[in-house]
Design a protein around this motif. Structure first.
Motif, mmCIF file in Angstrom:
data_model
loop_
_atom_site.group_PDB
_atom_site.id
_atom_site.type_symbol
_atom_site.label_atom_id
_atom_site.label_comp_id
_atom_site.label_asym_id
_atom_site.label_seq_id
_atom_site.Cartn_x
_atom_site.Cartn_y
_atom_site.Cartn_z
ATOM 1 N N TYR A 151 -130.631 24.875 10.523
ATOM 2 C CA TYR A 151 -130.780 25.804 11.640
ATOM 3 C C TYR A 151 -131.883 26.830 11.392
ATOM 4 C CZ TYR A 151 -128.026 28.928 8.677
ATOM 5 O OH TYR A 151 -127.570 29.693 7.632
ATOM 6 N N VAL A 152 -132.327 26.968 10.135
ATOM 7 C CA VAL A 152 -133.424 27.895 9.828
ATOM 8 C C VAL A 152 -134.753 27.287 10.249
ATOM 9 C CG1 VAL A 152 -134.592 29.193 8.015
ATOM 10 C CG2 VAL A 152 -132.106 28.842 7.891
ATOM 11 N N VAL A 153 -134.965 26.023 9.897
ATOM 12 C CA VAL A 153 -136.220 25.334 10.205
ATOM 13 C C VAL A 153 -136.221 24.798 11.632
ATOM 14 C CG1 VAL A 153 -137.751 23.441 9.522
ATOM 15 C CG2 VAL A 153 -136.466 24.717 7.774
ATOM 16 N N THR A 184 -135.023 36.792 12.794
ATOM 17 C CA THR A 184 -135.452 35.588 13.513
ATOM 18 C C THR A 184 -134.278 34.647 13.769
ATOM 19 O OG1 THR A 184 -137.688 35.706 12.608
ATOM 20 C CG2 THR A 184 -136.963 33.568 13.420
ATOM 21 N N ILE A 185 -133.430 34.450 12.760
ATOM 22 C CA ILE A 185 -132.268 33.576 12.917
ATOM 23 C C ILE A 185 -131.355 34.085 14.029
ATOM 24 C CG2 ILE A 185 -130.121 32.820 11.801
ATOM 25 C CD1 ILE A 185 -131.766 32.723 9.167
ATOM 26 N N LEU A 186 -131.091 35.390 14.027
ATOM 27 C CA LEU A 186 -130.209 35.948 15.051
ATOM 28 C C LEU A 186 -130.881 35.947 16.424
ATOM 29 C CD1 LEU A 186 -128.444 38.915 13.221
ATOM 30 C CD2 LEU A 186 -127.686 36.540 13.499
ATOM 31 N N ARG A 187 -132.188 36.167 16.464
ATOM 32 C CA ARG A 187 -132.896 36.106 17.746
ATOM 33 C C ARG A 187 -132.884 34.688 18.311
ATOM 34 N NH1 ARG A 187 -138.052 39.777 15.828
ATOM 35 N NH2 ARG A 187 -137.110 41.835 16.207
ATOM 36 N N ASN A 188 -133.031 33.689 17.437
ATOM 37 C CA ASN A 188 -132.967 32.292 17.898
ATOM 38 C C ASN A 188 -131.594 31.983 18.481
ATOM 39 O OD1 ASN A 188 -135.597 31.725 17.153
ATOM 40 N ND2 ASN A 188 -135.036 30.891 15.147
ATOM 41 N N LEU A 189 -130.535 32.471 17.814
ATOM 42 C CA LEU A 189 -129.192 32.278 18.350
ATOM 43 C C LEU A 189 -129.035 33.036 19.664
ATOM 44 C CD1 LEU A 189 -126.307 31.233 18.146
ATOM 45 C CD2 LEU A 189 -125.756 33.223 16.720
ATOM 46 N N ARG A 190 -129.530 34.254 19.698
ATOM 47 C CA ARG A 190 -129.445 35.081 20.914
ATOM 48 C C ARG A 190 -130.094 34.373 22.103
ATOM 49 N NH1 ARG A 190 -130.090 36.706 25.123
ATOM 50 N NH2 ARG A 190 -130.319 38.818 25.967
ATOM 51 N N SER A 191 -131.194 33.659 21.860
ATOM 52 C CA SER A 191 -131.900 32.985 22.948
ATOM 53 C C SER A 191 -131.083 31.866 23.573
ATOM 54 C CB SER A 191 -133.231 32.421 22.431
ATOM 55 O OG SER A 191 -133.018 31.306 21.568
ATOM 56 N N GLN A 192 -130.059 31.393 22.861
ATOM 57 C CA GLN A 192 -129.208 30.310 23.351
ATOM 58 C C GLN A 192 -127.944 30.828 24.035
ATOM 59 O OE1 GLN A 192 -130.122 26.816 22.928
ATOM 60 N NE2 GLN A 192 -131.995 27.995 22.626
ATOM 61 N N ILE A 302 -126.589 47.070 9.264
ATOM 62 C CA ILE A 302 -125.998 46.055 10.144
ATOM 63 C C ILE A 302 -126.319 46.383 11.600
ATOM 64 C CG2 ILE A 302 -123.850 45.054 11.000
ATOM 65 C CD1 ILE A 302 -122.674 45.582 8.188
ATOM 66 N N ARG A 303 -126.118 47.626 11.976
ATOM 67 C CA ARG A 303 -126.364 48.045 13.360
ATOM 68 C C ARG A 303 -127.823 47.816 13.752
ATOM 69 N NH1 ARG A 303 -128.122 52.298 16.397
ATOM 70 N NH2 ARG A 303 -128.907 53.365 14.530
ATOM 71 N N LEU A 304 -128.749 48.193 12.878
ATOM 72 C CA LEU A 304 -130.167 48.040 13.186
ATOM 73 C C LEU A 304 -130.570 46.566 13.275
ATOM 74 C CD1 LEU A 304 -131.693 50.853 10.946
ATOM 75 C CD2 LEU A 304 -131.396 50.870 13.441
ATOM 76 N N LEU A 305 -130.011 45.731 12.391
ATOM 77 C CA LEU A 305 -130.293 44.298 12.440
ATOM 78 C C LEU A 305 -129.865 43.710 13.780
ATOM 79 C CD1 LEU A 305 -131.031 41.533 11.202
ATOM 80 C CD2 LEU A 305 -128.739 41.492 10.180
ATOM 81 N N LEU A 306 -128.676 44.069 14.239
ATOM 82 C CA LEU A 306 -128.162 43.533 15.498
ATOM 83 C C LEU A 306 -128.978 44.017 16.688
ATOM 84 C CD1 LEU A 306 -124.355 43.862 14.736
ATOM 85 C CD2 LEU A 306 -125.629 41.737 15.008
ATOM 86 N N ILE A 307 -129.352 45.289 16.686
ATOM 87 C CA ILE A 307 -130.165 45.820 17.777
ATOM 88 C C ILE A 307 -131.504 45.094 17.839
ATOM 89 C CG2 ILE A 307 -131.488 47.845 18.537
ATOM 90 C CD1 ILE A 307 -129.161 49.580 17.559
ATOM 91 N N ASP A 308 -132.137 44.912 16.670
ATOM 92 C CA ASP A 308 -133.438 44.233 16.627
ATOM 93 C C ASP A 308 -133.347 42.797 17.128
ATOM 94 O OD1 ASP A 308 -134.662 46.473 15.651
ATOM 95 O OD2 ASP A 308 -134.703 45.811 13.566
ATOM 96 N N ALA A 309 -132.168 42.183 16.966
ATOM 97 C CA ALA A 309 -131.991 40.788 17.385
ATOM 98 C C ALA A 309 -131.523 40.659 18.831
ATOM 99 C CB ALA A 309 -131.002 40.090 16.458
ATOM 100 N N GLY A 310 -131.299 41.790 19.514
ATOM 101 C CA GLY A 310 -130.920 41.735 20.919
ATOM 102 C C GLY A 310 -129.431 41.797 21.189
ATOM 103 N N PHE A 311 -128.671 42.309 20.227
ATOM 104 C CA PHE A 311 -127.227 42.443 20.400
ATOM 105 C C PHE A 311 -126.828 43.919 20.404
ATOM 106 C CE2 PHE A 311 -127.778 38.267 18.462
ATOM 107 C CZ PHE A 311 -126.897 37.473 19.180
ATOM 108 N N GLU A 312 -125.675 44.188 20.968
ATOM 109 C CA GLU A 312 -125.104 45.533 20.967
ATOM 110 C C GLU A 312 -123.799 45.506 20.182
ATOM 111 O OE1 GLU A 312 -123.083 48.541 24.220
ATOM 112 O OE2 GLU A 312 -124.957 47.517 24.761
ATOM 113 N N LEU A 313 -123.709 46.314 19.137
ATOM 114 C CA LEU A 313 -122.524 46.346 18.294
ATOM 115 C C LEU A 313 -121.316 46.865 19.080
ATOM 116 C CD1 LEU A 313 -122.386 47.463 14.597
ATOM 117 C CD2 LEU A 313 -120.642 48.258 16.190
#
Length: 332
Positions: A151-153, A184-192, A302-313
């Motif tokens: 899922y990374v590649v 990037t991994i979380l953003r890719n998941l977010r896009s789905q 954790i909070r900053l990672l989620l925000i950057d990936a397009g999620f709200e904690l």
């Protein structure tokens, strides 16, 4: 009824893709300085079995602690994640492995939601087969659609779904990646995912150095065996001639980067041939191959990672010692 299919053609295509990825990563990582190899290479069939042993070690607290959190709060987690109780629910898990902890959440989802689809994604078809067999026998109400993929590649492309989707990335796997890779991994998941869908993220928290180091350098040497298995795998699959006994397992804590590092350190000058990659490599005594990072988090990172990936904690569940966090975030 639980249904799954890991057909022969899928195994064959996956094996070809993995071999190509192995060759590419070996060339990329071992020709540069400092040398490195990606942690997904640990998880062939043998590596997956060794990791299951690691999760049962006294020193290795993350799996045990996360499992206790999931067991204690599974109903609460599923109820918070799935806001519309009339909807069917799909659980999509990155790096699913054998799915042993996920079964706790699947059981709660069946009781609370009824219809459940489980989509485990993993690079190891052997681990997925174990997961499918176990869930098929213990939770026949769950429909399983496994995806063999790195899922990374190659981020999986999810099919449209009429119910709610809960993305799972537990096991502290996000900590194996540098911050930009994790985003990037979380953003890719977010896009789905669709608005209203959720993510459940498992993260190991910062704590004292002796506890952290011991978790990755156990007295029985199981983690050392796991680390060296990467060399055994290259011997088996790429025709390399590594002598794993000539590499020492090394574990370091980097407080500046908030991460545990695992290395394989050459104990002598030596030359290694990797036939499939057409490489002849000279290792000096003391030279290292960086095989894994395990980043440790704080509530703020954790909070900053989620925000950057397009999620709200939304919510966080932790153990009594505050060693580990299971965080629910939402796509808005």
């Amino acid at each position: 009824m639980s249904t799954y299919a890991l057909d022969i053609d899928l195994h064959r295509r996956s094996s070809l893709s993995v071999r190509e990825s192995l060759i590419s990563e070996v060339r990329r990582g071992l020709l540069r300085r400092p040398r490195s190899l990606p942690p997904w290479m640990f998880y062939d069939a043998r590596g997956s079995r060794i990791f299951e042993r690691i999760t049962k070690l006294k020193e290795y607290y993350p799996t045990r602690t996360e499992r206790n959190i999931l067991s204690s709060f599974s109903d609460d987690i599923v109820a918070a994640a799935c806001q519309d109780k009339s909807q069917a629910v799909r659980l999509v898990e990155l790096g699913a492995g054998t799915g042993s902890k996920t079964a706790i959440l699947l059981d709660a989802a069946v009781r609370l939601q009824g219809e459940v689809l489980y989509v485990p994604v993993d690079v190891s078809s052997d681990a997925l087969q174990v997961a499918c067999d176990a869930i098929g026998s213990s939770l026949p109400e769950v429909y399983v659609e496994p995806i063999v993929a790195n899922y990374v590649v190659h981020p999986p492309q999810l099919e449209s779904y009429s119910g709610a989707t809960l993305g799972l990335y537990i096991g502290s796997s996000i900590g194996n990646f540098a911050p930009e890779e994790a985003r990037t991994i979380l953003r890719n998941l977010r896009s789905q995912l669709q608005a209203g869908d959720a993510l459940l993220l498992g993260t190991d928290l910062v704590k004292d150095e002796p506890t952290l180091v011991a978790a990755y350098d156990d007295r029985d040497g199981v983690t050392a065996e796991f680390n060296r298995n990467m060399l055994h795998r290259l011997n088996r699959e790429l025709g390399a001639d590594f002598d794993p006994t000539k590499f020492r397992h090394r574990v370091l804590w980097s407080p500046m980067q908030s991460r545990i590092e695992m290395h394989l350190e050459s104990t002598r000058d030596q030359v290694v041939h990797i036939a499939a990659a057409h490489l002849n490599l000279h290792f000096s005594q003391g030279e290292r191959i960086h095989t894994e990072n395990s980043y440790k988090f704080t509530n703020e990172t954790i909070r900053l990672l989620l925000i950057d990936a397009g999620f709200e904690l939304e919510r966080v569940w932790t153990d009594e010692r505050g060693w580990y966090a299971v965080t629910l975030a939402r796509v808005r």
